[in-house]
Design a protein around this motif. Structure first.
Motif, PDB file in Angstrom:
ATOM      1  N   GLN A  14      10.562 -16.104  45.299  1.00  0.00           N
ATOM      2  CA  GLN A  14      11.846 -15.543  44.878  1.00  0.00           C
ATOM      3  C   GLN A  14      11.700 -14.530  43.747  1.00  0.00           C
ATOM      4  N   LEU A  15      10.594 -14.616  43.001  1.00  0.00           N
ATOM      5  CA  LEU A  15      10.345 -13.703  41.889  1.00  0.00           C
ATOM      6  C   LEU A  15       9.424 -12.553  42.281  1.00  0.00           C
ATOM      7  N   GLN A  16       9.004 -12.503  43.543  1.00  0.00           N
ATOM      8  CA  GLN A  16       7.955 -11.577  43.955  1.00  0.00           C
ATOM      9  C   GLN A  16       8.256 -10.135  43.584  1.00  0.00           C
ATOM     10  N   GLY A  17       9.500  -9.711  43.830  1.00  0.00           N
ATOM     11  CA  GLY A  17       9.871  -8.328  43.533  1.00  0.00           C
ATOM     12  C   GLY A  17       9.768  -8.006  42.066  1.00  0.00           C
ATOM     13  N   VAL A  18      10.191  -8.945  41.224  1.00  0.00           N
ATOM     14  CA  VAL A  18      10.161  -8.741  39.772  1.00  0.00           C
ATOM     15  C   VAL A  18       8.727  -8.659  39.280  1.00  0.00           C
ATOM     16  N   ILE A  19       7.892  -9.589  39.769  1.00  0.00           N
ATOM     17  CA  ILE A  19       6.495  -9.644  39.311  1.00  0.00           C
ATOM     18  C   ILE A  19       5.732  -8.406  39.788  1.00  0.00           C
ATOM     19  N   ALA A  20       5.983  -7.990  41.014  1.00  0.00           N
ATOM     20  CA  ALA A  20       5.273  -6.840  41.581  1.00  0.00           C
ATOM     21  C   ALA A  20       5.627  -5.555  40.854  1.00  0.00           C
ATOM     22  N   ALA A  21       6.864  -5.486  40.343  1.00  0.00           N
ATOM     23  CA  ALA A  21       7.318  -4.268  39.675  1.00  0.00           C
ATOM     24  C   ALA A  21       6.826  -4.165  38.241  1.00  0.00           C
ATOM     25  N   ALA A  22       6.324  -5.279  37.691  1.00  0.00           N
ATOM     26  CA  ALA A  22       5.912  -5.283  36.280  1.00  0.00           C
ATOM     27  C   ALA A  22       4.608  -4.526  36.078  1.00  0.00           C
TER      28      ALA A  22
END
Length: 377
Positions: A369-377
């Protein structure tokens, strides 16, 4: 080097109130607590004057931190309305009568809104809260093992124990040392099990009663978020105190939380409180990543027989009813309890065991569920 009350008083005497009076003569200071170089007190003023006093609070904090031997200074500004003072006029209602759905309760983002003060923690991609509506459901054990499960998935993970009144992480991790300060006088998290860990329990003795009012709690949580050198993290897991009070609101107002995990046991009493916690996060616009059913069933360590001591499946049904993900079931098992009590959590001490696999599976659902946030960091 020990710090004395007189040193703190002398430092505060050099700070002027908004009226030009020395802070020590302004009749606004609470009792000053000093423990091993850590200084705690509050400045108590009338709510109408709070804005003018914020810069004084910052000056007082800087003055105390400059005292040789002071490692931490936590100074809260307490603003209370005087008896008989008029309350702010109510805002006119422009909506039809009746209760609006939770989705309608978006936190206002005007400059005067508490949510307007949110800012990211440098280097931290995602901050998530692990919360419960009541105590005694195994929230801290779940938070720690969830953090370890995320670590096992290849993420860089930190753990913040924000349970001010009952910090459990020092006992759960076996950490007894105090955090050091870097060259900017920020606290350095203590590394253990591949996690960056910070807890209010590292700053006070285990048997010290934290008799703090809400503003002191809010100040302490803010400092542990902002005055800690977290480094580069994919996820910072925050172990919240139980309930829906100052600590939860402070966290939501300080950082844009990427989600919350609700921990409950199967019985109705715990689920009622879990609903309140879930509703609170939705009202402050924090996504609910899902519900974990802890102590879901008892599995005998000798014969393997399963018993549903607290009932079973209540959290799953509640998740389905509320339309949020169900993250998994954690059994009530001796190995989880004994490894937690010994400061060697089960995911670290028994990484190939069935319980570690459960926590990693929960971590996988959270990570996805956090994949997008983590990938964008």
């Amino acid at each position: 080097m020990s710090v004395t009350q007189q040193q703190v008083q002398d430092a505060l005497a050099k700070v002027a109130s908004p009226r030009g009076v020395a802070l020590t003569n302004a009749n606004v200071l609470s009792a000053i607590t000093i423990t091993d170089g850590k200084v705690f007190f509050s400045i108590n003023v009338d709510a109408a004057e709070a804005r003018a006093w914020e810069s004084v609070r910052a000056q007082a904090e800087a003055a105390v931190r400059a005292i040789p031997g002071v490692t931490v200074a936590m100074i809260a500004l307490t603003a209370e309305r005087k008896a008989g003072a008029a309350a702010p006029p109510p805002q006119p209602h422009r909506h039809a009568p009746g209760v609006q759905p939770v989705s309608a309760h978006k936190p206002p983002q005007s400059p005067s809104s508490p949510m307007s003060k949110q800012s990211e923690i440098p280097g931290v991609a995602a901050v998530i809260a692990v919360a419960s509506g009541k105590g005694g459901v195994g929230k801290s054990t779940t938070a720690l093992n969830l953090a370890l499960g995320l670590r096992d998935l290849g993420l860089r993970v930190g753990l913040l124990d924000a349970d001010i009144y009952g910090p459990s992480v020092p006992r759960l991790t076996g950490i007894h040392e105090k955090p050091q300060l870097d060259h900017n006088r920020k606290m350095i998290p203590i590394p253990r099990f591949g996690l960056a860990i910070m807890s209010i329990g590292f700053l006070v003795e285990e048997d010290t009663a934290m008799i703090w009012r809400g503003p002191m709690v809010m100040s302490a949580i803010t400092q542990m978020l902002r005055d800690v050198t977290w480094g580069t993290l994919d996820v910072l897991v925050v172990d919240m105190p139980p309930g829906t009070g100052d600590a939860q609101l402070t966290l939501a107002q300080n950082v844009p939380l990427k989600g919350a995990v609700i921990v409950s046991t199967p019985q109705d009493l715990s689920l009622i409180d879990a609903r309140r916690g879930l509703a609170m996060f939705k009202k402050v616009n924090v996504p609910v990543l899902g519900i974990v059913e802890n102590m879901s069933y008892f599995q005998c360590p000798h014969c393997g027989t399963r018993s549903d001591i607290f009932g079973h499946g209540g959290a799953r049904h509640e998740a389905e009813r509320l339309g949020v993900p169900f993250l998994g079931e954690i059994p009530l098992h001796m190995s989880i309890r004994t490894t937690s009590d010994s400061g060697n959590p089960v995911v670290a001490s028994e990484p190939d065991g069935p319980h570690a696999a459960i926590y990693r599976a929960i971590g996988t659902k959270v990570r996805d569920q956090l994949q997008g946030v983590i990938a964008a960091a």
